[in-house]
Design a protein around this motif. Structure first.
Motif, PDB file in Angstrom:
ATOM      1  N   VAL A 107       0.680  -1.458   0.290  1.00  0.00           N
ATOM      2  CA  VAL A 107      -0.314  -0.310   0.123  1.00  0.00           C
ATOM      3  C   VAL A 107       0.865   0.849   0.123  1.00  0.00           C
ATOM      4  O   VAL A 107       2.206   1.443   1.187  1.00  0.00           O
ATOM      5  CB  VAL A 107      -1.089  -0.195   1.386  1.00  0.00           C
ATOM      6  N   PHE A 108       0.686   2.170  -0.729  1.00  0.00           N
ATOM      7  CA  PHE A 108       1.838   3.541  -0.702  1.00  0.00           C
ATOM      8  C   PHE A 108       0.459   4.228   0.151  1.00  0.00           C
ATOM      9  O   PHE A 108      -0.596   4.774  -0.376  1.00  0.00           O
ATOM     10  CB  PHE A 108       1.541   3.791  -2.169  1.00  0.00           C
ATOM     11  N   ASP A 109       1.233   4.909   1.190  1.00  0.00           N
ATOM     12  CA  ASP A 109       0.299   5.703   2.551  1.00  0.00           C
ATOM     13  C   ASP A 109       1.346   6.941   2.609  1.00  0.00           C
ATOM     14  O   ASP A 109       1.972   7.050   3.379  1.00  0.00           O
ATOM     15  CB  ASP A 109      -0.125   5.236   3.301  1.00  0.00           C
ATOM     16  N   SER A 110       1.278   8.336   1.855  1.00  0.00           N
ATOM     17  CA  SER A 110       1.696   8.765   1.843  1.00  0.00           C
ATOM     18  C   SER A 110       1.585   9.071   3.991  1.00  0.00           C
ATOM     19  O   SER A 110       2.283  10.859   4.763  1.00  0.00           O
ATOM     20  CB  SER A 110       1.454  10.553   1.542  1.00  0.00           C
ATOM     21  N   GLY A 111       0.500   9.278   4.229  1.00  0.00           N
ATOM     22  CA  GLY A 111       0.255   9.816   5.816  1.00  0.00           C
ATOM     23  C   GLY A 111       1.240   8.801   6.557  1.00  0.00           C
ATOM     24  O   GLY A 111       0.975   8.866   7.772  1.00  0.00           O
ATOM     25  N   PHE A 112       1.364   7.419   6.549  1.00  0.00           N
ATOM     26  CA  PHE A 112       2.751   6.745   7.469  1.00  0.00           C
ATOM     27  C   PHE A 112       4.293   7.146   7.242  1.00  0.00           C
ATOM     28  O   PHE A 112       5.037   6.838   5.675  1.00  0.00           O
ATOM     29  CB  PHE A 112       2.409   5.052   7.049  1.00  0.00           C
ATOM     30  N   SER A 113       4.958   7.571   8.517  1.00  0.00           N
ATOM     31  CA  SER A 113       5.684   7.890   8.232  1.00  0.00           C
ATOM     32  C   SER A 113       6.558   6.606   7.807  1.00  0.00           C
ATOM     33  O   SER A 113       7.511   6.305   6.927  1.00  0.00           O
ATOM     34  CB  SER A 113       6.508   8.707   9.187  1.00  0.00           C
ATOM     35  N   LEU A 114       7.002   5.452   8.713  1.00  0.00           N
ATOM     36  CA  LEU A 114       7.690   4.587   8.468  1.00  0.00           C
ATOM     37  C   LEU A 114       7.105   3.461   7.690  1.00  0.00           C
ATOM     38  O   LEU A 114       6.104   3.185   8.737  1.00  0.00           O
ATOM     39  CB  LEU A 114       8.347   4.546  10.742  1.00  0.00           C
ATOM     40  N   PRO A 115       7.314   3.387   6.708  1.00  0.00           N
ATOM     41  CA  PRO A 115       6.681   2.217   6.344  1.00  0.00           C
ATOM     42  C   PRO A 115       6.816   0.566   7.287  1.00  0.00           C
ATOM     43  O   PRO A 115       8.147   0.044   8.418  1.00  0.00           O
ATOM     44  CB  PRO A 115       7.673   1.336   5.528  1.00  0.00           C
ATOM     45  N   GLN A 116       6.063  -0.439   6.702  1.00  0.00           N
ATOM     46  CA  GLN A 116       5.589  -1.382   8.201  1.00  0.00           C
ATOM     47  C   GLN A 116       5.527  -2.811   6.913  1.00  0.00           C
ATOM     48  O   GLN A 116       4.883  -2.483   6.145  1.00  0.00           O
ATOM     49  CB  GLN A 116       4.071  -1.283   8.160  1.00  0.00           C
ATOM     50  N   VAL A 117       6.390  -3.649   7.379  1.00  0.00           N
ATOM     51  CA  VAL A 117       6.697  -4.614   5.793  1.00  0.00           C
ATOM     52  C   VAL A 117       6.218  -6.135   6.929  1.00  0.00           C
ATOM     53  O   VAL A 117       7.004  -5.855   8.229  1.00  0.00           O
ATOM     54  CB  VAL A 117       8.677  -4.432   5.978  1.00  0.00           C
TER      55      VAL A 117
END
Ligand code: NAG
Ligand code: NAG
Ligand code: NAG
Ligand code: NAG
Ligand code: NAG
Ligand code: NAG
Ligand code: NAG
Length: 510
Positions: free
Chosen positions: A265-275
């Motif tokens: 998911v591309f989410d500009s509201g999330f600072s740290l990517p969740q993997v």
């Protein structure tokens, strides 16, 4: 299997607004005019062609909009679909209805009103928005603009006709000759080449970056439930290249996802990517100096940490296109220190927090990823009222990080200008990691393990960011999706807050 893991509803309780308070600090962030080194012949950024963004410590990206002539500073969020502002808008018309959006960090509710919106040069009459009361968590003149699919809009769900459409839908519908596209380019504040804050455009591309439109079209993977739709697509097979230049072995937890590919998911509201945890391990666990530990500072909790001078090179691949990630984005400097005064950094691609989990995707690529790729989303027939023969929505990504320029940036920023080379051997890849996520049981156990530590927030109070989101089913009649934001790795100040899971409802989704 994963459905049981659904949404330990978000974490954090840091109010949205702790973060928003910092907007003031960011407003004074001076933007220098230094040159950004761009990839593959992209031209130097010319004059701005879209709406400028403000970058608050690389944790929040804001733009200005006006409603009935009143300026508001709003967070741009591709993970949610509603517009809200705090403070009364002169002359706004009241719909007589109310709406609420619950985010991982904070929430918002208030009357649904209509006013004339100006955004990125477009004017929209009678745009629906939530007018929140001003309080400590919702400072006047600030808010959020959700840029996700209209189907996820709470306001639209309440109004239940096209007058409640999200802002982008209104813009697209008003001008059928313009393409239904949204583009976002995020800057990096500690980029020695150019602390460019970012830019957002609707219906056109940013000058100098036009050929994002000739990049492969990545189809938007539809959620099994259309109202839970995010901007998401599949990585390539062997689509995450680790620090040794070899693919990290992955396995999706999303039902029906092709083997060896992940749903992102591309989410500009999330600072740290969740993997997935196995991916975070494959990235950071290879460095002898890295440790997965309980960071007590700021209440961060369990996370990968490493010395700030470790250069971590990774690459993501979508549609055959490699997107190198800037090492300043992989090894994130949030100003943390051990009690003895030694600085340390945090692995920005962090194991997905249970609160950010969904059965519909494996990972959330937030700002630390998006700073490396110019994102174009073509809404296609996701626009409300579009005919069914409108084209399917798609995503295009244009890499903007040059590995050699990024390396030079890293040397300047983290190694005091001396390219000493990294004289350590990577640890062998752990064979066990590969299968971790393919086994639902172990995955579920893994997640349970994390439940107690879920954290969020931000280490540096003041850089706090919007957190993950929540979907809330106010009307009970329809499940809506939760706008995603940052659950933040970095949790912090919420120890004194009510336990984040108090409102956990297993049936809720993201
Ligand atoms: C938003 O408006 C404020 C106040 O006028 C201004 O200082 C700031 O630079 C603007 N931000 C952007 C991204 O244009
Ligand atoms: C504010 O917006 C509403 C709805 O678009 C409109 O009816 C009203 O005239 C506007 N008022 C002002 C002062 O612009
Ligand atoms: C509609 O879109 C076209 C193409 O982007 C643009 O030239 C035109 O100015 C737009 N019209 C309005 C009213 O926004
Ligand atoms: C983008 O355009 C430039 C200049 O026209 C060209 O050199 C480059 O190869 C293009 N990149 C892509 C990915 O098409
Ligand atoms: C991490 O440390 C905090 C503060 O000492 C403690 O409350 C928490 O239980 C610890 N978590 C783990 C997983 O050890
Ligand atoms: C400071 O503390 C950290 C964590 O305990 C340790 O790894 C590091 O070696 C210490 N540094 C010094 C200079 O003692
Ligand atoms: C990271 O990539 C850059 C550019 O390719 C390279 O110069 C540097 O040596 C790499 N660093 C490590 C630690 O692999």
């Amino acid at each position: 299997m994963k459905s049981q893991l659904y949404a330990p509803s978000l974490l954090l309780y840091i109010s949205l607004l702790l973060e928003l308070k910092d907007v003031h600090a960011s407003l004074s962030l001076s933007v220098s005019g230094r040159r950004r080194e761009v990839y593959a012949g992209l031209v130097k950024r010319g004059s701005m062609s879209g709406a400028n963004l403000q970058d608050s410590g690389d944790l929040d990206y804001y733009t200005n909009i006006t409603l009935n002539g009143t300026q508001n500073t709003v967070l741009i969020d591709t993970g949610s679909s509603d517009l809200w502002v705090a403070g009364s808008i002169p002359g706004a018309a009241d719909s007589g209805q109310t709406a609420s959006v619950t985010y991982a960090i904070g929430d918002v509710h208030g009357p649904i009103k209509f006013a004339n919106l100006e955004f990125d040069g477009y004017s929209v009459e009678n745009q629906a928005f939530i007018e929140a009361a001003v309080d400590a968590s919702h400072p006047g003149g600030q808010g959020l603009i959700g840029l996700g699919p209209n189907s996820g809009s709470e306001i639209h769900g309440q109004i239940n006709n096209p007058s409640g459409d999200a802002a982008l839908d209104r813009i697209f519908r008003a001008n059928m000759s313009a393409p239904n596209i949204l583009t976002i380019l995020l800057g990096r504040s500690d980029d020695p080449s150019e602390p460019f804050p970012g830019e957002i455009t609707v219906g056109r591309t940013i000058d100098g970056f036009e050929n994002v439109t000739s990049q492969p079209k990545l189809s938007v993977r539809t959620d099994s439930d259309a109202v839970d739709q995010h901007w998401q697509t599949l990585t390539d097979k062997n689509g995450i290249i680790g620090p040794d230049g070899q693919p990290i072995s992955v396995s999706s937890d999303v039902k029906g996802a092709p083997s060896g590919q992940l749903v992102a998911v591309f989410d500009s509201g999330f600072s740290l990517p969740q993997v997935p945890k196995s991916v975070a391990d494959g990235i950071y666990g290879r460095f002898p100096q890295a440790s997965f530990q309980n960071v007590t500072q700021g209440g961060i909790g369990l996370t990968w940490t490493l010395p700030c001078d470790i250069e971590v090179n990774i690459t993501f691949k979508f549609g055959g296109v490699s997107i190198p990630i800037h090492p300043l984005d992989t090894n994130y400097d949030d100003g943390l220190m051990y009690p003895n005064g030694t600085k340390f950094c945090v692995g920005a691609f962090q194991p997905i927090q249970p609160g950010a989990e969904s059965s519909e995707y494996d990972m959330i690529l937030g700002m630390a990823f998006l700073r490396n790729a110019y994102l174009l989303v073509n809404f296609g027939d996701f626009v409300d009222g579009s005919t069914s023969n409108t084209a399917a929505p798609y995503i295009q990504l244009l890499p903007v990080t040059s590995p050699s320029a990024a390396h030079n940036d890293f040397v300047a920023e983290r190694l005091g200008g001396k390219d000493t080379g990294q004289d350590f051997q990577l640890l062998p890849a752990t064979p066990g990691d590969d299968d971790d996520d393919s086994d639902g049981k172990s995955f579920s156990q893994k997640i349970k393990r994390y439940l107690p530590y879920i954290i969020a927030g931000s280490v540096v109070v003041g850089l706090l960011l919007i957190g993950g989101v929540t979907w809330c089913c106010l009307r009970g009649r329809r499940q809506r999706y939760r706008p995603l934001h940052e659950p933040a790795p970095i949790g912090a100040t919420y120890e004194h807050q009510p336990p984040p899971f108090a409102s956990y409802q297993p049936s809720r989704r993201y």
